[in-house]
Design a protein around this motif. Structure first.
Motif, PDB file in Angstrom:
ATOM      1  N   PHE A 191       0.839  -1.203   0.000  1.00  0.00           N
ATOM      2  CA  PHE A 191       0.000   0.000   0.000  1.00  0.00           C
ATOM      3  C   PHE A 191       0.874   1.251   0.000  1.00  0.00           C
ATOM      4  O   PHE A 191       1.725   1.412   0.895  1.00  0.00           O
ATOM      5  N   PHE A 214      -5.823  16.331   3.172  1.00  0.00           N
ATOM      6  CA  PHE A 214      -5.709  15.298   2.140  1.00  0.00           C
ATOM      7  C   PHE A 214      -7.009  14.511   2.072  1.00  0.00           C
ATOM      8  O   PHE A 214      -7.849  14.591   2.967  1.00  0.00           O
ATOM      9  N   GLY A 218      -8.631  10.514   0.466  1.00  0.00           N
ATOM     10  CA  GLY A 218      -8.281   9.187  -0.022  1.00  0.00           C
ATOM     11  C   GLY A 218      -9.447   8.646  -0.816  1.00  0.00           C
ATOM     12  O   GLY A 218     -10.590   8.705  -0.350  1.00  0.00           O
ATOM     13  N   TYR A 233      -5.094   3.657  -5.688  1.00  0.00           N
ATOM     14  CA  TYR A 233      -5.385   4.578  -4.590  1.00  0.00           C
ATOM     15  C   TYR A 233      -5.073   5.994  -5.062  1.00  0.00           C
ATOM     16  O   TYR A 233      -4.015   6.244  -5.649  1.00  0.00           O
ATOM     17  N   ARG A 249      -4.692  10.015  -4.052  1.00  0.00           N
ATOM     18  CA  ARG A 249      -4.433  10.873  -2.898  1.00  0.00           C
ATOM     19  C   ARG A 249      -4.414  12.348  -3.330  1.00  0.00           C
ATOM     20  O   ARG A 249      -3.373  12.871  -3.736  1.00  0.00           O
ATOM     21  N   TYR A 301      -4.576  -2.825   2.553  1.00  0.00           N
ATOM     22  CA  TYR A 301      -3.907  -1.856   3.424  1.00  0.00           C
ATOM     23  C   TYR A 301      -3.146  -2.543   4.550  1.00  0.00           C
ATOM     24  O   TYR A 301      -2.044  -2.153   4.898  1.00  0.00           O
ATOM     25  N   LYS A 343     -10.067  16.122   7.407  1.00  0.00           N
ATOM     26  CA  LYS A 343      -9.002  15.228   6.962  1.00  0.00           C
ATOM     27  C   LYS A 343      -7.728  16.051   6.809  1.00  0.00           C
ATOM     28  O   LYS A 343      -7.333  16.458   5.720  1.00  0.00           O
ATOM     29  N   TYR A 366      -3.444  12.763  12.052  1.00  0.00           N
ATOM     30  CA  TYR A 366      -2.743  11.489  11.883  1.00  0.00           C
ATOM     31  C   TYR A 366      -1.406  11.538  12.631  1.00  0.00           C
ATOM     32  O   TYR A 366      -0.978  10.548  13.224  1.00  0.00           O
ATOM     33  N   SER A 402      -7.167   4.363  11.182  1.00  0.00           N
ATOM     34  CA  SER A 402      -7.587   5.080   9.977  1.00  0.00           C
ATOM     35  C   SER A 402      -8.942   4.579   9.471  1.00  0.00           C
ATOM     36  O   SER A 402      -9.192   4.566   8.281  1.00  0.00           O
ATOM     37  N   GLY A 459     -13.137   1.963   5.816  1.00  0.00           N
ATOM     38  CA  GLY A 459     -12.353   3.100   5.328  1.00  0.00           C
ATOM     39  C   GLY A 459     -12.043   2.873   3.861  1.00  0.00           C
ATOM     40  O   GLY A 459     -12.153   1.740   3.369  1.00  0.00           O
ATOM     41  N   THR A 460     -11.638   3.922   3.156  1.00  0.00           N
ATOM     42  CA  THR A 460     -11.313   3.759   1.738  1.00  0.00           C
ATOM     43  C   THR A 460     -10.131   2.806   1.602  1.00  0.00           C
ATOM     44  O   THR A 460     -10.170   1.856   0.829  1.00  0.00           O
ATOM     45  N   ALA A 461      -9.068   3.072   2.369  1.00  0.00           N
ATOM     46  CA  ALA A 461      -7.887   2.221   2.262  1.00  0.00           C
ATOM     47  C   ALA A 461      -8.180   0.841   2.846  1.00  0.00           C
ATOM     48  O   ALA A 461      -7.840  -0.186   2.270  1.00  0.00           O
TER      49      ALA A 461
HETATM   50  C1  COI Z   1      -8.181   6.358   3.554  1.00  0.00           C
HETATM   51  O1  COI Z   1      -8.810   5.387   3.969  1.00  0.00           O
HETATM   52  O2  COI Z   1      -8.183   6.691   2.379  1.00  0.00           O
HETATM   53  C2  COI Z   1      -7.398   7.178   4.440  1.00  0.00           C
HETATM   54  O3  COI Z   1      -7.277   8.330   4.184  1.00  0.00           O
HETATM   55  C3  COI Z   1      -6.689   6.548   5.538  1.00  0.00           C
HETATM   56  C4  COI Z   1      -5.243   6.746   5.327  1.00  0.00           C
HETATM   57  C5  COI Z   1      -4.674   7.472   6.475  1.00  0.00           C
HETATM   58  C6  COI Z   1      -4.537   5.535   4.921  1.00  0.00           C
END
Ligand code: COI
Length: 361
Positions: free
Chosen positions: A22, A72, A74, A138, A140, A170, A198, A203, A237, A303-305
């Motif tokens: 990841f 940021f 994701g 992914y 970002r 992830y 976010k 974090y 996360s 979560g997305t990741a």
């Molecule tokens: C996501 O799930 O996209 C996030 O932003 C968590 C990330 C800190 C890995």
């Protein structure tokens, strides 16, 4: 509508093979756009461009390095079985970006422009969207304050960038349930703070507790509220869900929790399937009592990741609590499995998209 200038790389990289991990590998291009506060033209986003992926040059005085004015997002692009590429609810990321931006004094980006920028970059690098099961591209997007000024005020200049990384699962243990350390000393966020936004500082603030959990042999931290250290907030996360006596319970969005897009999608799917979903205060004591009464059926993060990640074990105040009943104890439960299948099926175009979440690129 953005007018995006595109400069393609003359040296495309080799696409990775095998285990992607990841967030280590980056595609050939990135999107950039500047914001400048101009005494004559006022503040405006300008110079939308896609360029070869590469380093930035920034003044060491840039505000982001000193006061952390940055945000940021994701999100992911998925490959369908016949080569189509889809985004999942990108307008939600655009809207959440502007919610974060408002909280930390970054100017908003028109949501249609945001989605257009992502679509243009994914279109150019679409061959980078992996197609093995469990993989995706992914994405970002992030914004940093670039004004070279050491005063503590909102920056006058920003850079909006989007980079992309072909990724696998992830967590290194794949779909195996994670073990969770319930943190009762450090806190992640307080109401009225920036917990819902976010922004990188949230974090950074989580790292010491995360290290503490690792050292104790656990994968992730479950955060309690910052005032009473009683109510469950989120996990590392991910947002967190529990199935207790047939009902789904998740912490309500109270200002210190991230409003996850996967969280929202899971609530919708569970309600579609006839479950009662309660978004409310849930204390750690109530959860431990449910485990001891044998009515805590499942726990999972979203979560997305992380997509849907089952939780196999909790550790609180020196004691371990195994999650699940009967032969699913400590293992991924049926609801977590069903949600993982449904969500990834919708995202990759294999399942019907009843809520129009998919956007073809
Ligand atoms: C996501 O799930 O996209 C996030 O932003 C968590 C990330 C800190 C890995």
């Amino acid at each position: 509508m953005l007018d995006i200038d595109i400069t393609q790389t003359s040296t495309p990289k080799e696409k990775p093979r095998g285990d992607l991990g990841f967030g280590h590998i980056f595609t050939d291009h990135m999107f950039l756009m500047d914001y400048t506060e101009d005494p004559e033209k006022g503040g405006h986003w300008h110079d939308a461009r896609i360029v070869p992926y590469g380093d930035f040059t920034l003044s060491p005085a840039s505000a982001v390095f000193h006061y952390g004015q940055e945000m940021f997002e994701g999100m992911k692009a998925y490959k369908g079985s016949t080569g189509e590429v889809y985004l999942f609810r990108p307008e939600m990321n655009a809207a959440r970006t502007n919610v974060t931006n408002e909280r930390i004094c970054i100017p908003p980006i028109p949501e249609a422009d945001y989605v257009q920028a992502i679509s243009a970059l994914v279109t150019l690098d679409r061959d980078w969207v992996p197609d093995d099961p469990g993989t995706s591209l992914y994405i970002r997007p992030f914004i940093i304050a670039t004004e070279p000024y050491l005063g503590v005020t909102p920056s006058k200049n920003f850079l909006f960038a989007i980079i992309m990384s072909p990724s696998g699962l992830y967590y290194k243990n794949g779909l195996e349930p994670v073990s969770i350390w319930v943190e009762d000393a450090y806190v992640r966020a307080v109401r009225g703070g920036v917990g819902f936004a976010k922004t990188g500082g949230n974090y950074a603030a989580s790292l010491a507790a995360q290290q503490k959990a690792y050292k104790a042999g656990f994968d992730q931290v479950l955060w309690l509220d910052g005032t009473e250290r009683t109510y469950i907030e989120e996990v590392g996360s991910m947002n967190v869900f529990f199935k207790v006596e047939g009902k789904i319970v998740t912490p309500a969005l109270n200002g210190s929790i991230l409003p996850g897009i996967t969280r929202d999608s899971v609530i919708t799917l569970c309600r579609d399937w006839g479950y009662t979903v309660e978004e409310r205060l849930l204390s750690i004591d109530e959860l431990i009592a449910a485990q001891q009464e044998g009515i805590l059926e499942e726990a999972f993060g979203t979560g997305t990741a992380a997509v849907i990640t089952a939780i196999g074990k909790l550790h609180y105040k020196g004691e371990d609590f195994s999650i699940g009943l009967g032969d699913t104890q400590g293992k991924i439960g049926p609801l977590s499995k069903k949600l993982y299948g449904a969500l990834t099926g919708i995202q990759s175009g294999e399942l019907e998209d009843r809520h129009s979440w998919r956007v073809a690129v």
